[in-house]
Design a protein around this motif. Structure first.
Motif, PDB file in Angstrom:
ATOM      1  N   ALA A 180      -0.582  -1.647   3.542  1.00  8.54           N
ATOM      2  CA  ALA A 180      -1.731  -2.184   4.284  1.00  8.54           C
ATOM      3  C   ALA A 180      -1.709  -1.659   5.719  1.00  8.54           C
ATOM      4  O   ALA A 180      -2.735  -1.225   6.257  1.00  8.54           O
ATOM      5  N   ASN A 201      -2.769   1.999   5.913  1.00  3.26           N
ATOM      6  CA  ASN A 201      -4.221   2.176   5.850  1.00  3.26           C
ATOM      7  C   ASN A 201      -4.911   1.685   7.118  1.00  3.26           C
ATOM      8  O   ASN A 201      -5.860   2.296   7.600  1.00  3.26           O
ATOM      9  N   HIS A 231      -6.973  -1.068  -1.286  1.00  2.00           N
ATOM     10  CA  HIS A 231      -6.286  -0.485  -0.135  1.00  2.00           C
ATOM     11  C   HIS A 231      -5.404  -1.517   0.570  1.00  2.00           C
ATOM     12  O   HIS A 231      -5.118  -1.384   1.750  1.00  2.00           O
ATOM     13  N   GLN A 274       0.310   4.199  -3.581  1.00  3.34           N
ATOM     14  CA  GLN A 274       0.858   3.996  -4.919  1.00  3.34           C
ATOM     15  C   GLN A 274       1.128   5.333  -5.639  1.00  3.34           C
ATOM     16  O   GLN A 274       2.097   5.468  -6.378  1.00  3.34           O
TER      17      GLN A 274
HETATM   18  N1  PLP Z   1      -3.004   0.965  -1.144  1.00  3.39           N
HETATM   19  C1  PLP Z   1      -2.778   1.040  -2.459  1.00  3.39           C
HETATM   20  C2  PLP Z   1      -3.361   2.182  -3.242  1.00  3.39           C
HETATM   21  C3  PLP Z   1      -2.007   0.059  -3.106  1.00  3.39           C
HETATM   22  O1  PLP Z   1      -1.818   0.137  -4.430  1.00  3.39           O
HETATM   23  C4  PLP Z   1      -1.470  -0.991  -2.345  1.00  3.39           C
HETATM   24  C5  PLP Z   1      -0.664  -2.049  -2.987  1.00  3.39           C
HETATM   25  O2  PLP Z   1      -0.644  -2.249  -4.173  1.00  3.39           O
HETATM   26  C6  PLP Z   1      -1.712  -1.017  -0.961  1.00  3.39           C
HETATM   27  C7  PLP Z   1      -2.477  -0.017  -0.396  1.00  3.39           C
HETATM   28  C8  PLP Z   1      -1.126  -2.101  -0.116  1.00  3.39           C
HETATM   29  O3  PLP Z   1       0.227  -1.917   0.092  1.00  3.39           O
HETATM   30  P1  PLP Z   1       1.123  -3.110   0.653  1.00  3.39           P
HETATM   31  O4  PLP Z   1       1.146  -4.165  -0.401  1.00  3.39           O
HETATM   32  O5  PLP Z   1       2.448  -2.473   0.938  1.00  3.39           O
HETATM   33  O6  PLP Z   1       0.462  -3.595   1.904  1.00  3.39           O
END
Ligand code: PLP
Length: 377
Positions: A97, A100, A124, A211
């Motif tokens: 997160a 992004n 995302h 991912q």
């Molecule tokens: N982007 C994608 C493509 C994801 O699959 C995920 C989580 O599954 C995230 C962002 C978010 O990542 P995080 O849970 O480490 O914040």
């Protein structure tokens, strides 16, 4: 104190891990084909990884980004070398997160605009570009977003053009393989067209590899199947093999300025030690090539499963779409066969995201278990 109850839980308590297996508190072994959602890249408790983390913990776990940390440069060099993106610049943070968010923030600074384009069924993270795995629309909708986010159908260049022409878009963010949404992919034609349109209309192309990155698709980054050059690449998950590490790779044309981005914990000594160890093991064991080989084996073994509609995805980001919903199947696989798998927004899709160290014998176990549970459905 009560835990804030936001996760539906399987009644299993893993307490130990060893490569592709985890063990619960009673010593029961489980085959982990889920990898904590694509996080475990080099296997649970890999000896090189635990040694490097342990060593660093005894030296210095954390200081701050206000002083020099040579581990960040070592990580950047090894990442550049293995990914082939050595002309990009690295900014480190702690999660997908955050990666992004930093990508969108940066796009906004660089372009002076704020609207973001994302795609239907994208995920995302819990960001201002949050969304939209089919049935979670409301839960993941952007809240207090600093960006106005528009969602478009995937692979429709004319609708992307229609939005970009308005001139207010800072970033087009796209997963090269949709994870949570269910393994749909943008085509090469679409990605190349999106890159051109972004250039033409002064927006940045952000590839969310949180991912799909780190070798999972059979290339270091999944966008490398399409011969494009993104402006920003977001990474996390497999990068730390369970230690929270994230980051963005930033195209050389974007110039850094002091204070533009910042973080307290991002790029700390322990995180770097974890990240470096992951890259060492990926390289040493040729795990990216291995992912492609195992994926081919998997496809061959799985293709005649009963009630199978299609096999989706690439490398070890792969899914089996059945004619029926797979929630029950996943329960049986966990409680009867002791195998962890993943799901998706598409309820008929059974996903596997195993450690890249998974071997043919583990795929055999899985396929045999699947025949059993499908027969007894
Ligand atoms: N982007 C994608 C493509 C994801 O699959 C995920 C989580 O599954 C995230 C962002 C978010 O990542 P995080 O849970 O480490 O914040």
């Amino acid at each position: 104190m009560k835990l804030f109850d936001v996760y539906p839980l399987y009644d299993i308590t893993p307490v130990r891990g060893d490569n592709v297996y985890v063990y619960d508190e009673k010593g029961q072994q489980y085959l982990d084909l889920y990898g904590g959602h694509a996080v475990i890249s080099i296997g649970h408790s890999h000896p090189h990884y635990t040694e490097k983390l342990n060593e660093q913990l005894h030296k210095l776990g954390f200081y701050s980004n206000a002083v020099k940390n040579p581990l960040q440069q070592e990580l950047a060099d090894k990442l550049g070398n293995l990914s082939g993106c050595d002309n990009y610049q690295l900014f480190l943070c702690n999660s997908g997160a955050e990666a992004n968010e930093n990508a969108l923030k940066l796009a906004s600074f660089v372009t002076g605009k704020s609207r973001v384009i994302a795609f239907n069924n994208a995920f995302h993270g819990r960001t201002s570009a949050a969304v939209a795995a089919t049935d979670n629309k409301n839960i993941n909708a952007p809240i207090n977003s600093q960006h106005d986010v528009s969602f478009l159908p995937l692979n429709q260049l004319h609708s992307l053009d229609y939005e970009l022409v308005k001139g207010d878009v800072c970033a087009v963010i796209i997963e090269p393989i949709q994870g949570v949404g269910g393994l749909d992919e943008p085509t090469t034609k679409f990605l190349k067209g999106a890159q051109e349109l972004c250039k033409k209309h002064g927006a940045l192309l952000v590839l969310d590899e949180v991912q799909s990155g780190y070798g999972r698709s059979g290339k270091f980054f999944a966008f490398q199947h399409h011969n494009i050059e993104p402006d920003i690449i977001a990474m996390a998950k497999g990068m730390g093999n369970g230690f929270p590490v994230g980051g963005i790779l930033i195209h050389p044309s974007i110039e850094a300025k002091y204070g533009m981005l910042g973080t307290t914990f991002g790029g700390n000594h322990l995180a770097c030690a974890a990240g470096i160890a992951v890259l060492d093991v990926l390289k040493e064991n040729n795990l990216i090539t291995h992912a492609t080989e195992i994926a081919a084996y998997f496809t061959e073994k799985a293709k005649n499963l009963p009630h199978l509609k299609q096999i989706k995805g690439r490398g070890l980001m792969i899914g089996l779409e059945f004619e029926f919903e797979v929630a029950d199947l996943r329960k049986k696989l966990i409680y009867e066969k002791r195998i962890f798998t993943g799901g998706a927004g598409n309820k008929n899709l059974l996903r596997i995201l195993p450690p890249l160290t998974v071997q043919k014998e583990h795929i055999d176990l899985f396929i045999e278990a699947l025949y059993d549970v499908i027969d007894n459905k």
